[in-house]
Scaffold this motif. Structure first.
Motif: not given
Ligand code: V0V
Length: 143
Positions: A33-37, A42-43, A64
């Protein structure tokens, strides 16, 4: 140059609800799981139990921001399949080869994807209505 079907991406309005749905009904587990700004997402990457290392993953993508790719996709099409991702060993070479064949790539240079992979995309209008992602996994083997 495609070595595997890496993942299939689904646009969802609520990541936690979508993870719970796939766990409850299909028994899928969260691999990452991670956030890619930069991508505005959010994936989560999901897989079938016992398939670690060999799996094709399901990528759940929640926006986001409303003006992100996933935010716009949800507004226009609603939740559902958003992309098909092919794994490649060299994303720059793959992008160059496809460009030479007349397909439009979305990025001049590959961008950062999940788990420090490098990604580029073929425009859906040049790929039969499918947003095709090219993903070169990070060298440490994580994907
Ligand atoms: C748009 N269209 C699609 C589509 N998105 N067709 C199939 N699949 C999709 N996902 C159609 C749309 O209905 C229009 O058709 C036409 O393409 C042009 O769309 P648009 O409205 O002008 O353009 P936008 O602003 O919706 O942008 C579409 C693109 C955008 C594909 C350019 O979504 C994009 O830049 N995507 C790449 C980045 C991305 O998807 N990031 C989120 C995942 P009509 O109506 O003209 O016929 S991040 C990720 O995957 C990561 C981090 C990872 O895997 O590691």
């Amino acid at each position: 140059f495609v070595t595997a079907i890496d993942h299939v991406g689904i646009a969802v309005p609520d990541l936690d609800a979508a993870i719970a749905f796939h766990r409850e009904h299909f028994g899928l587990e969260v691999a990452h799981e991670e956030v890619n700004e930069e991508q505005g997402v959010r994936e989560a990457m999901l897989r079938a139990p016992g398939t670690a290392g060999t799996e094709t993953q399901i990528q759940l993508l929640a926006p986001l921001r409303e003006d992100s790719a996933i935010g716009k996709f949800l507004a226009k099409s609603g939740p559902g399949l958003q992309q098909l991702a092919y794994r490649v060993s060299d994303v720059d070479a793959a992008a160059a080869a496809l460009r030479a064949q007349g397909l439009r790539l979305l990025y001049e240079e590959a961008k950062r994807g999940t788990s420090n992979s490098r990604v580029n995309f073929v425009h859906p209008k040049d790929a039969g209505g499918v947003l095709v992602e090219l993903v070169e996994p990070a060298r440490d083997g994580a994907h």
